[in-house]
Design an enzyme around this catalytic site. Sequence first.
Site, PDB file in Angstrom:
ATOM      1  N   SER A 153       0.826  -1.203   0.000  1.00 28.56           N
ATOM      2  CA  SER A 153       0.000   0.000   0.000  1.00 28.56           C
ATOM      3  C   SER A 153       0.867   1.263   0.000  1.00 28.56           C
ATOM      4  O   SER A 153       1.594   1.512  -0.956  1.00 28.56           O
ATOM      5  CB  SER A 153      -0.965  -0.038   1.181  1.00 28.56           C
ATOM      6  OG  SER A 153      -1.956   0.956   1.057  1.00 28.56           O
ATOM      7  N   ASP A 177      -0.485  -3.978  -4.029  1.00 24.50           N
ATOM      8  CA  ASP A 177      -1.624  -3.067  -4.104  1.00 24.50           C
ATOM      9  C   ASP A 177      -1.244  -1.655  -3.644  1.00 24.50           C
ATOM     10  O   ASP A 177      -1.720  -1.179  -2.605  1.00 24.50           O
ATOM     11  CB  ASP A 177      -2.820  -3.581  -3.309  1.00 24.50           C
ATOM     12  CG  ASP A 177      -4.146  -3.128  -3.932  1.00 24.50           C
ATOM     13  OD1 ASP A 177      -4.234  -3.084  -5.171  1.00 24.50           O
ATOM     14  OD2 ASP A 177      -5.085  -2.800  -3.201  1.00 24.50           O
ATOM     15  N   HIS A 247      -7.973  -5.336  -0.626  1.00 22.15           N
ATOM     16  CA  HIS A 247      -6.694  -4.629  -0.565  1.00 22.15           C
ATOM     17  C   HIS A 247      -5.583  -5.555  -0.060  1.00 22.15           C
ATOM     18  O   HIS A 247      -4.475  -5.563  -0.608  1.00 22.15           O
ATOM     19  CB  HIS A 247      -6.866  -3.421   0.369  1.00 22.15           C
ATOM     20  CG  HIS A 247      -5.750  -2.420   0.302  1.00 22.15           C
ATOM     21  ND1 HIS A 247      -5.160  -2.003  -0.875  1.00 22.15           N
ATOM     22  CD2 HIS A 247      -5.116  -1.721   1.293  1.00 22.15           C
ATOM     23  CE1 HIS A 247      -4.233  -1.104  -0.619  1.00 22.15           C
ATOM     24  NE2 HIS A 247      -4.177  -0.924   0.695  1.00 22.15           N
TER      25      HIS A 247
END
Length: 449
Positions: A153, A177, A247
Amino acid sequence: SKILCFFCFCFLVIEEQCPEFTDLNLGHAFSGTELHVQLLLYTRKNRDCAERLIENNVTASEYLNTTKKIVFVIHGYRPTGSPPAWLGDMQRLLLSSEDINLIIVDWNRGATTVIYRNAVENCRKVAEILKNYIDQMLVGGASLDSLHLIGVSLGAHIAGFVGQKYKGKLGRITGLDPAGPSFTGEPPDHRLDPTDARFVDVIHSDIDALGFRKPLGTIDFYPNGGTDQPGCPKTLFSGLGYFKCDHQRSVFLFLASLKNWCDLITYPCDSYLDYKRGKCMDCDAFQPMSCPVVGYHADRWKKLLVPYSSPTTAYFDTSGKDPFCMYDYVLEIITWNKSTRRGFIKVKIMDNAGNTVESQMSSEASTFQQYESVKILTGFPRDIEKIVKMSLTFTTKSLIGPRRKLKVLQMKLKSVNNSKRPQLCRYDLTLVENTEVIFKPIPCLEKGT
């Protein structure tokens, strides 16, 4: 601490605790945290007890071996303050897979806040701190090419910022991601970019919410199209899992690649729709390399690219449970209905032992026209080595109107994962809507199939 006694003498022995990842809570998130970064080193010599690296004296490390690969794992935004649930598995599996220096980058103080923007602003500061550590490792004998940064992330963009500082000469960056909010629409120097390392592989698993939609790497993987991941909650009633499951799937797919239960094979393609239509199943166009695999071993594909091609997007489907294996087949159908039919086909395959596996049904209806070949990609969560029976079920998903028939002139089923398996055929079938038709397939008659 503990007391040891010998004869008439007792000694107080103070045992040093193993450094651990910072554990915070929701209270810290609301009050906010000042940025503090610690680097926790694990090797095969200290698997169970981290060594905290000293910021301005990295070479004093007892365990760091700069002649070996150095892998950094960088987490992302932590709205609740707790350590990442996947951290223990990441540490264990990476060290089991390869004899490396594994460095967990703990910036939980700085990532734990209810104000997301504050965590975003800390990303460049974390990158600057990491550069200080890396510079000392380079002086101590490490090479940029031996560095692999794995960022989750926000951590993916931190890895990109580090790569920019070394003008793209880092060996590899893996983005799991990469965060979309605050980064979508930003220029390349404000986010992860293909030029940030010699090889940049990215897994996009939540492009319609928390992740970044557009390609960011040398190769960008889009599991299940990059949006809704199988096995994840579909409604708000599921709580926090509804927001984070898609996610986090990128991380769990990466971990699955370290378990070696199956290769998560992917297919270079222009779009997920073309992939689902079976247009990208043959990697011969990408010779001399085979289809790329996703995860830790994605760089095997890179080594066959001489010189690097333009950025590549690759698609694949997964099952909904760890290790997310999927065994792909292309179903090719030629019909002879005079009028066009639109609908879906569900496939089951069976072996002699009675094992039955059912395919995932495509989310898009296929269009069947007279004497025109239609290819449908169909995947199974388990493999069946020798198929002795199979079934097809045709449906339009319509609740009104008469039941349609699909008259099949020829059906072919070909394994994508194992090209040596014989292609199976069946001729002259009639599929009545919502009725399962079971039959024994035969080896195809055509030469070269």
